[in-house]
Design an enzyme around this catalytic site. Structure first.
Site, PDB file in Angstrom:
ATOM      1  N   LYS A  97     -68.557  90.687  27.866  1.00 37.19           N
ATOM      2  CA  LYS A  97     -68.113  89.290  27.759  1.00 37.19           C
ATOM      3  C   LYS A  97     -66.583  89.189  27.796  1.00 37.19           C
ATOM      4  CE  LYS A  97     -70.230  88.173  23.811  1.00 37.19           C
ATOM      5  NZ  LYS A  97     -70.907  89.391  23.375  1.00 37.19           N
ATOM      6  N   ARG A 106     -75.670  94.448  14.353  1.00 35.43           N
ATOM      7  CA  ARG A 106     -75.239  93.381  15.259  1.00 35.43           C
ATOM      8  C   ARG A 106     -76.286  93.156  16.350  1.00 35.43           C
ATOM      9  NH1 ARG A 106     -69.999  95.910  17.083  1.00 35.43           N
ATOM     10  NH2 ARG A 106     -69.602  94.094  18.361  1.00 35.43           N
ATOM     11  N   ARG A 114     -62.406  98.967  17.243  1.00 35.10           N
ATOM     12  CA  ARG A 114     -62.768  97.948  16.266  1.00 35.10           C
ATOM     13  C   ARG A 114     -63.554  98.579  15.125  1.00 35.10           C
ATOM     14  NH1 ARG A 114     -65.351  92.956  19.620  1.00 35.10           N
ATOM     15  NH2 ARG A 114     -66.765  93.077  17.843  1.00 35.10           N
ATOM     16  N   ARG A 143     -65.832 101.734  23.307  1.00 32.29           N
ATOM     17  CA  ARG A 143     -64.877 100.627  23.512  1.00 32.29           C
ATOM     18  C   ARG A 143     -63.546 100.869  22.797  1.00 32.29           C
ATOM     19  NH1 ARG A 143     -66.789  94.554  22.865  1.00 32.29           N
ATOM     20  NH2 ARG A 143     -67.502  95.231  20.807  1.00 32.29           N
ATOM     21  N   ARG A 157     -73.866  81.407  18.765  1.00 33.65           N
ATOM     22  CA  ARG A 157     -74.594  82.637  18.479  1.00 33.65           C
ATOM     23  C   ARG A 157     -75.967  82.333  17.891  1.00 33.65           C
ATOM     24  NH1 ARG A 157     -70.341  86.472  18.329  1.00 33.65           N
ATOM     25  NH2 ARG A 157     -71.007  88.612  17.998  1.00 33.65           N
TER      26      ARG A 157
HETATM   27  P1  AMP Z   1     -67.610  89.615  18.673  1.00 34.54           P
HETATM   28  O1  AMP Z   1     -66.150  89.866  18.867  1.00 34.54           O
HETATM   29  O2  AMP Z   1     -68.133  88.458  19.471  1.00 34.54           O
HETATM   30  O3  AMP Z   1     -68.445  90.867  18.833  1.00 34.54           O
HETATM   31  O4  AMP Z   1     -67.785  89.165  17.135  1.00 34.54           O
HETATM   32  C1  AMP Z   1     -67.426  90.032  16.082  1.00 34.54           C
HETATM   33  C2  AMP Z   1     -68.019  89.520  14.785  1.00 34.54           C
HETATM   34  O5  AMP Z   1     -67.499  88.215  14.499  1.00 34.54           O
HETATM   35  C3  AMP Z   1     -69.531  89.331  14.769  1.00 34.54           C
HETATM   36  O6  AMP Z   1     -70.222  90.546  14.497  1.00 34.54           O
HETATM   37  C4  AMP Z   1     -69.696  88.306  13.666  1.00 34.54           C
HETATM   38  O7  AMP Z   1     -69.522  88.931  12.409  1.00 34.54           O
HETATM   39  C5  AMP Z   1     -68.498  87.395  13.858  1.00 34.54           C
HETATM   40  N1  AMP Z   1     -68.759  86.243  14.764  1.00 34.54           N
HETATM   41  C6  AMP Z   1     -68.230  86.043  16.001  1.00 34.54           C
HETATM   42  N2  AMP Z   1     -68.655  84.893  16.530  1.00 34.54           N
HETATM   43  C7  AMP Z   1     -69.483  84.327  15.612  1.00 34.54           C
HETATM   44  C8  AMP Z   1     -70.260  83.134  15.582  1.00 34.54           C
HETATM   45  N3  AMP Z   1     -70.288  82.295  16.632  1.00 34.54           N
HETATM   46  N4  AMP Z   1     -70.995  82.877  14.470  1.00 34.54           N
HETATM   47  C9  AMP Z   1     -70.981  83.721  13.398  1.00 34.54           C
HETATM   48  N5  AMP Z   1     -70.281  84.874  13.367  1.00 34.54           N
HETATM   49  C10 AMP Z   1     -69.534  85.193  14.465  1.00 34.54           C
END
Ligand code: AMP
Length: 216
Positions: A14, A170, A159, A124, A85
Site C-alpha cells: 500500500k 495484525r 518498524r 521491510r 479498516r
Molecule cells: P499500518 O501502517 O497501516 O500498518 O498501521 C499500523 C498500525 O496503526 C496498525 O497495526 C494499527 O495499530 C494502527 N492503525 C492504522 N490505521 C488504523 C485504523 N484505520 N484504525 C485503527 N487502527 C489503525
C-alpha cells in the site's frame, strides 16, 4: 476530488503504490499508520498499542483523519492507506465523503497470500527521513547500499510491529475486521482487485489504468 482507498493485508504494498500515485498524479498520501506513528513519538499509550498491533479507537482515527483531509494538498485527491479498516469506519467515512464533496470514491484491493505478506513484513525497511519503503529480501525493492536510503542517504529502520508475532495479530485483525470491507465496496460497485504478487511496477500499471478512467 478523488478518493482512492487501498485495502490490503500488512506489507502488501500500500505504501509503495501510494508513493507511486503521489508522484504520478500529485495526490496526497494519507496513511493513518504514519499519522499514528508520529503521534506515538509523544504519546506512550499509542506507542504501546502500535507495538502490539492493536487497532486504535475510532475517535482518535477520525480526529487525525479529518484534520489531515482539510489540508490543501488533498484538494485534487488523496489516497487512503490503512483506512478504513473496519466496516464501521467505512460507514462513517461515507458521511465524510459527502461533506468534502468527493466526486469519485474507489477502493483498490491488493491481494496477497499470507506467506508473501509475512515475507514482506519481515524484510521491510523504512527510510527514517523520507519514509521510502524497501525490502531486504525482494530484489526489486532492495536499497543499493544496505541500510541506507537511495534517495536521501538517511538510515533505514525497521518498524516495531514488523515482526512475526505482531504480524500474526495484525493479519488476524485484518481477516476479521478489514476483509469484510471487500463485500462492502463490491456491493457499491467501486471495488477493483489486483494480484499484488505480480510485482510493484505491474501493479502500478493496473492501478494507473483504473485511476485513468476517472482522472486524467
Ligand atoms: P499500518 O501502517 O497501516 O500498518 O498501521 C499500523 C498500525 O496503526 C496498525 O497495526 C494499527 O495499530 C494502527 N492503525 C492504522 N490505521 C488504523 C485504523 N484505520 N484504525 C485503527 N487502527 C489503525
Amino acid at each position: 476530488m478523488i478518493s482512492i482507498i487501498l485495502i490490503a493485508p500488512p506489507a502488501a504494498g500500500k505504501g509503495t503504490q501510494s508513493e507511486l500515485l503521489v508522484n504520478e498524479y500529485g495526490f496526497a498520501h494519507i496513511s493513518t499508520g504514519n499519522l499514528l506513528r508520529e503521534m506515538a513519538l509523544t504519546d506512550k499509550n499509542i506507542s504501546d498499542m502500535l507495538s502490539t498491533g492493536s487497532l486504535i479507537s475510532d475517535d482518535i482515527i477520525f480526529n487525525l483523519l479529518e484534520d489531515r483531509l482539510l489540508k490543501d494538498d488533498c484538494k485534487k485527491g488523496f489516497i487512503l492507506d490503512g483506512f478504513p479498516r473496519t466496516v464501521s469506519q467505512a460507514l462513517e467515512y461515507e458521511k465524510i465523503i459527502k461533506r468534502l464533496g468527493v466526486h469519485t470514491n474507489i477502493a483498490i484491493y491488493l491481494d496477497v497470500s499470507k506467506e508473501l505478506a509475512l515475507d514482506r513484513t519481515i524484510g521491510r525497511l523504512v527510510c527514517s527521513k523520507c519514509g521510502h519503503v524497501y525490502n531486504e529480501f525482494i530484489a526489486e525493492s532492495k536499497p543499493s547500499v544496505l541500510g541506507i536510503c537511495d534517495y536521501c542517504n538517511a538510515f533505514l529502520i525497521k518498524r516495531d510491529d514488523d515482526n512475526i508475532n505482531v504480524f500474526s495479530k495484525r493479519y488476524d485483525l485484518y481477516c476479521e475486521n478489514t476483509y469484510p470491507l471487500l463485500d462492502f465496496y463490491k456491493e457499491k460497485g467501486i471495488l477493483y482487485k489486483i494480484d499484488s504478487g505480480i510485482g510493484k511496477d505491474k501493479v502500478f500499471e493496473v492501478i494507473k489504468s483504473i485511476v485513468g478512467d476517472f482522472y486524467d
